[in-house]
Design a protein around this motif. Structure first.
Motif, PDB file in Angstrom:
ATOM      1  N   LYS A 127      50.673  54.805  45.374  1.00  0.00           N
ATOM      2  CA  LYS A 127      50.496  53.349  45.351  1.00  0.00           C
ATOM      3  C   LYS A 127      49.005  53.045  45.458  1.00  0.00           C
ATOM      4  N   GLN A 128      48.465  52.374  44.451  1.00  0.00           N
ATOM      5  CA  GLN A 128      47.015  52.234  44.401  1.00  0.00           C
ATOM      6  C   GLN A 128      46.594  51.043  43.559  1.00  0.00           C
ATOM      7  N   GLN A 129      45.291  50.774  43.598  1.00  0.00           N
ATOM      8  CA  GLN A 129      44.681  49.771  42.728  1.00  0.00           C
ATOM      9  C   GLN A 129      43.797  50.506  41.724  1.00  0.00           C
ATOM     10  N   ASP A 189      40.609  43.731  33.979  1.00  0.00           N
ATOM     11  CA  ASP A 189      41.110  43.920  35.351  1.00  0.00           C
ATOM     12  C   ASP A 189      42.498  43.288  35.436  1.00  0.00           C
ATOM     13  N   ILE A 190      43.449  43.945  34.758  1.00  0.00           N
ATOM     14  CA  ILE A 190      44.786  43.357  34.624  1.00  0.00           C
ATOM     15  C   ILE A 190      45.871  44.335  35.027  1.00  0.00           C
ATOM     16  N   ILE A 191      45.482  45.493  35.514  1.00  0.00           N
ATOM     17  CA  ILE A 191      46.489  46.506  35.818  1.00  0.00           C
ATOM     18  C   ILE A 191      47.319  46.095  37.029  1.00  0.00           C
ATOM     19  N   ASN A 192      46.650  45.578  38.056  1.00  0.00           N
ATOM     20  CA  ASN A 192      47.367  45.123  39.252  1.00  0.00           C
ATOM     21  C   ASN A 192      47.472  43.604  39.236  1.00  0.00           C
ATOM     22  N   PRO A 193      48.664  43.067  39.543  1.00  0.00           N
ATOM     23  CA  PRO A 193      48.780  41.608  39.648  1.00  0.00           C
ATOM     24  C   PRO A 193      48.116  41.119  40.934  1.00  0.00           C
ATOM     25  N   LEU A 194      48.064  39.798  41.080  1.00  0.00           N
ATOM     26  CA  LEU A 194      47.396  39.209  42.245  1.00  0.00           C
ATOM     27  C   LEU A 194      48.394  38.492  43.150  1.00  0.00           C
ATOM     28  N   ASP A 195      48.125  38.570  44.443  1.00  0.00           N
ATOM     29  CA  ASP A 195      48.882  37.796  45.420  1.00  0.00           C
ATOM     30  C   ASP A 195      48.064  36.554  45.733  1.00  0.00           C
ATOM     31  N   MET A 196      48.469  35.430  45.123  1.00  0.00           N
ATOM     32  CA  MET A 196      47.723  34.186  45.297  1.00  0.00           C
ATOM     33  C   MET A 196      48.416  33.265  46.287  1.00  0.00           C
ATOM     34  N   ASP A 198      41.469  42.562  48.328  1.00  0.00           N
ATOM     35  CA  ASP A 198      42.459  42.204  49.326  1.00  0.00           C
ATOM     36  C   ASP A 198      43.656  41.458  48.752  1.00  0.00           C
ATOM     37  N   ILE A 199      43.566  40.985  47.522  1.00  0.00           N
ATOM     38  CA  ILE A 199      44.713  40.255  46.969  1.00  0.00           C
ATOM     39  C   ILE A 199      45.326  40.922  45.740  1.00  0.00           C
ATOM     40  N   ARG A 200      44.714  41.996  45.249  1.00  0.00           N
ATOM     41  CA  ARG A 200      45.417  42.739  44.195  1.00  0.00           C
ATOM     42  C   ARG A 200      46.640  43.380  44.830  1.00  0.00           C
ATOM     43  N   HIS A 245      55.172  40.903  39.690  1.00  0.00           N
ATOM     44  CA  HIS A 245      54.567  39.696  39.127  1.00  0.00           C
ATOM     45  C   HIS A 245      53.546  39.155  40.110  1.00  0.00           C
ATOM     46  N   SER A 246      52.731  38.269  39.625  1.00  0.00           N
ATOM     47  CA  SER A 246      51.799  37.591  40.531  1.00  0.00           C
ATOM     48  C   SER A 246      52.606  36.802  41.553  1.00  0.00           C
ATOM     49  N   ILE A 247      52.073  36.699  42.743  1.00  0.00           N
ATOM     50  CA  ILE A 247      52.799  36.033  43.826  1.00  0.00           C
ATOM     51  C   ILE A 247      52.168  34.670  44.099  1.00  0.00           C
ATOM     52  N   PHE A 248      53.018  33.687  44.259  1.00  0.00           N
ATOM     53  CA  PHE A 248      52.554  32.318  44.525  1.00  0.00           C
ATOM     54  C   PHE A 248      53.112  31.836  45.863  1.00  0.00           C
TER      55      PHE A 248
END
Lengths: 498, 405
Positions: free
Chosen positions: A159-161, A174-181, A192-194, A227-230
């Protein structure tokens, strides 16, 4: 007017209290800078980490009246630990664990309390579901991977970025990891948010010679789609467009999970990058990445289906496949002493909805970024250290555009192209213990963001940070910042690292 | 026959003569085995770098209780035979260009024979220092202490390794003298990895220093960004991570030789620090802006005045002290643009197999702000020199990602 004055006073009072607390910490932080990471097992195991408090105070009322100006927007406490274990030369295990507790709901009961069930701590999902579940472990074990080196190969599995590209704060390579927004939108350091993913990352150095440094990289994500988190309804950073009166709470947020593709090999994402030096030290990279979009699109005619099914979550979204082909480059120009960087990406069949969210289109797009970095002396302001100046221009075109399609672009301009610029300037004083900086961002669909900040680092262990996010937009829909245009804040951060 | 009285008088005179003979023979010269501090430094004032003398004479100025050094017996430095052979073979081809750079240098000391009356003697010594023998590669570990005299505290502690790879001028390891593979214009590369402090742990830094007339190239892996960032060459005179040093101050001076003018002031015997920290670690005191307790040898030293050609360079003048045996720049007194003394920078070296001179420590004292940076070799970690373990792959930008976390 009276209410406005009261709010202003509340902001000032709370800010003053927090500054005094920080000053107290400054005063008591003494001693010499002897902080060392911890080594155990005869140096095979290295331990570091940090403890951090982030406190932010709103300076405007929330768009959906979740909170008023002067109230807390964040009181997040994080403990992060990092371990690096060396089995033998060329074989390591690396791990990062993160635990956090968001205290604003406990500190201020007048805040909208709805989101705290799932957003109060890193164990919330587990506690909510009565137990330390897989999702709690997933949240806790942030990164965990083996590193295996063999001659010119390196394999990182776990598990990595993985970060590609040359852009700062833009999603092109820079699209491999989604973002936690969900907890601070995009206003955090992206490390810290990928969202780390379970993947394999294989790097190979071609033995062609020192001058070219030709290397290849393969990324394979075998079915771990995220998926990205909202943010949920009730949380400060909720996207207003997800909140529709009359519909079940958090319908559009929880549906994301329901629409997520299953964890199967056939849902693997894969990417390849080739990089090397050409034409007298031009560092050039080319990449291709076949993946699902991290952000959802509404299914064709989703509303009709959803009404018929009673808003079954799986009827709403799709995460569609795209192929992105692009590259990046950087080079240093000695006469101007500037590092120039650029990035570009062609996306095949990028999905869009129309403005009524009823139709689905797939259009090819092309985006590019050009940027520069230059450390520059401004002697009257800083005799000893340069100012780091960095600027970027970003444009994106939707190809095959037809006005009649009424495509709903992310920046809501309903225009075939978008244009953004950013500028960053920073410097340091007093042996790098004081570091002021300012970040400016402007989206030509008339929204923008200004982030001044100052960091004080009296010892390597302690870091105190103070700053603000000023966000402006003419409505709460347009652009990347429209949805958060009323979430301006001042922030304070205390970090102890070991 | 001499009277008894006369005998006594004659004996007394002889005894007195032998008693004072050491003082006559060694009057003003440092005595091996003697420790010099503020009580006796006056005796050897002419053998001590002026700024160092002032510091030892007034130790409280630098917040050092016992500011002293011990003189060790002189051991003459000899270059390895391969270096001598390369010097004999190639030095005659070296020419100085109009812009003060050099051409046709292949390996060895470019100007082995220095004529003190030569108007270009200072420039030649600067080039000899630039091309000094430090091995075809080496690696060791350093502590970086940042000390504040005024607050009597240590501000920072940095711990890193330091690797160097020579691409041109190689004499021991094949391929030699040029590494090839498209590196004809690359003099050497430095790679550094930080273990401490926590906020820069895992940071890697790579520097390419080219042969004259071309700017350096730099890259850094920034852990917070999780990617490699290319850096600008404009950062050579930028202070490094909270220390008192510019990049140009490393190894006392590592800037471009041709960007300065040089004048040889003189040559004299001086106490040069030659210290193996594994046997004799220097003392680093909290709040002290210089290390103390070193070993020094009396060596011929060239004194060179260096004037930067760039009117915007931070220093207006530098006074250099170059070891006459190995041509290593051992100390520098720098002056700011207003002509006031700014820094005192001194380096200690010791010799390991293959006659490689390894930097044991580097002291940089900012005399205006009373702040110091002491970079001291970790004596408990292995030193690698001319080692096949130091592969060229370590000096490629891709290696920064390999070690990244």
């Amino acid at each position: 007017m009276k209410r406005k004055n009261m709010k202003r006073k509340r902001i000032i009072k709370l800010s003053f209290i927090i500054i005094v607390i920080n000053i107290f910490f400054f005063m008591v932080v003494r001693g010499n800078a002897n902080a060392r990471h911890i080594e155990l097992l005869e140096g095979k195991l290295s331990l570091t980490g940090f403890l951090k408090n982030q406190t932010t105070i709103r300076t405007t009322d929330h768009t959906l009246d979740y909170a008023d100006a002067g109230q807390l927007q964040m009181f997040r406490n994080t403990l992060q630990m990092e371990q690096d274990y060396k089995f033998c030369e060329g074989f390591h295990l690396y791990a990062i664990e993160r635990m956090w507790y968001e205290g604003m709901w406990d500190l201020d009961h007048s805040l909208d309390q709805r989101a705290q069930n799932e957003m109060k701590s890193s164990f919330s999902k587990g506690l909510y579901n009565k137990g330390f579940t897989k999702s709690s472990f997933d949240e806790f074990m942030r990164e965990l991977y083996f590193i295996i080196d063999y001659k010119d190969l390196q394999l990182r599995i776990g598990k990595q970025q993985v970060v590609w590209g040359e852009s700062d704060g833009l999603r092109m390579s820079d699209i491999i990891n989604p973002l936690d927004m969900s907890w601070h939108y995009i206003f955090e350091n992206w490390e810290d948010i990928r969202i780390p993913l379970w993947m394999m990352n294989l790097k190979y150095n071609f033995p062609f010679g020192m001058g070219q440094n030709l290397r290849g990289e393969l990324v394979w994500i075998p079915g771990d789609f995220r998926h990205s988190i909202f943010a949920k309804e009730g949380a400060p950073w909720v996207i207003p467009g997800f909140v529709v009166p009359g519909l079940p709470e958090n319908l559009f947020i929880t549906s994301l999970d329901s629409s997520k593709p299953s964890r199967q090999l056939r849902n693997s994402e894969i990417g390849f990058r080739l990089q090397g030096f050409f034409f007298n030290n031009l560092d050039l990279a080319l990449f291709v990445f076949y993946s699902r979009q991290d952000g959802p699109v509404f299914k064709e005619d989703w509303l009709i289906r959803a009404i018929n099914s009673g808003f079954r979550p799986t009827d709403i979204y799709d995460f569609l496949w795209t192929t992105k082909i692009g590259g990046s480059l950087n080079f240093y120009e000695p006469r101007t002493k500037v590092v120039y960087r650029a990035e570009w990406a062609f996306t095949n069949k990028e999905p869009y909805n129309d403005i009524f969210l009823s139709k689905l289109y797939k259009r090819n797009t092309f985006a590019y970024m050009i940027g520069f970095d230059r450390p520059t002396f401004i002697k009257p302001l800083n005799e000893n250290k340069t100012f780091f100046l960095s600027g970027q221009l970003f444009q994106k075109y939707i190809l095959g555009w037809h006005d009649s399609d009424n495509i709903n672009t992310p920046d809501q301009t309903r225009d075939r192209y978008s244009l953004l610029v950013s500028f960053f300037i920073s410097t340091e004083y007093y042996q790098d213990t004081i570091a002021p900086q300012i970040f400016l961002f402007y989206d030509f669909s008339n929204n923008g963001w200004v982030n001044p900040q100052i960091k004080y680092n009296p010892t390597p262990s302690w870091i105190f940070t103070m700053g603000a996010h000023f966000i402006f937009s003419h409505n709460n829909i347009d652009g990347y910042l429209g949805p958060v245009r009323k979430d301006d804040e001042v922030y304070f951060e205390v970090k102890y690292q070991f | 026959m001499l009277h008894k009285k006369s005998l006594y008088i004659l004996s007394g005179i002889c005894l007195s003569f032998f008693a004072v003979l050491p003082n006559i023979l060694w009057s003003g010269e440092p005595v091996p085995g003697v420790t010099y501090n503020n009580s006796n430094i006056e005796e050897i004032k002419d053998y001590v770098y002026p700024t160092l003398y002032q510091g030892i004479k007034n130790p409280t100025m630098w917040n050092i209780d016992k500011f002293e050094f011990t003189v060790a017996p002189h051991v003459k430095y000899e270059f390895p035979k391969e270096w001598i052979e390369a010097t004999e073979k190639h030095s005659k081809d070296v020419v100085i260009d109009k812009d003060d750079s050099i051409s046709n240098w292949t390996a060895g000391t470019p100007f082995p024979n220095i004529d003190i009356n030569d108007p270009q003697a200072g420039l030649k010594l600067a080039w000899n220092n630039d091309k000094k023998w430090v091995g075809d590669n080496h690696m060791n570990y350093y502590f970086w202490y940042s000390m504040d005299r005024r607050r009597e505290r240590q501000d920072h502690l940095v711990y890193s390794d330091w690797n160097r790879f020579i691409f041109n001028g190689r004499i021991l390891m094949d391929p030699k003298p040029h590494f090839g593979e498209g590196t004809d214009d690359l003099a050497y590369a430095d790679y550094c990895y930080w273990f401490e402090p926590p906020d820069i742990k895992h940071m890697g830094y790579l520097l390419y220093v080219y042969m004259p007339k071309k700017d350096d190239e730099q890259w850094a892996y920034i852990p917070a960004m999780r990617r490699v960032r290319r850096l600008s060459g404009a950062q050579r005179t930028d202070v490094l991570h909270g220390t008192d040093q510019f990049l140009d101050d490393s190894r006392v001076y590592s800037g471009h030789v041709a960007r300065n003018s040089y004048k040889l002031i003189g040559k004299k015997k001086m106490c040069v620090e030659r210290l193996d920290p594994r046997q004799h670690p220097p003392y680093v005191g909290i709040g002290n802006i210089f290390t103390t307790g070193e070993l020094r040898q009396v060596v011929d030293v060239y004194i060179v005045e260096n004037t930067p050609k760039d009117p915007n360079y931070p220093y207006s003048k530098l006074i250099w002290y170059i070891d006459g045996e190995n041509f290593i720049l051992t100390a520098s007194e720098t002056y700011d643009r207003k002509g006031a003394q700014w820094k005192y920078i001194e380096s200690g070296y010791f010799t390991i197999p293959h006659q490689v001179s390894i930097q044991s420590k580097l002291n940089t004292c900012d005399l205006q702000r009373l702040h110091g940076t002491q970079i001291v070799m970790d004596p408990n970690k292995p030193i690698l020199e001319n080692s096949p373990e130091i592969k060229v792959d370590r000096f490629k930008p891709s290696f920064l990602l390999k070690r990244a976390r």
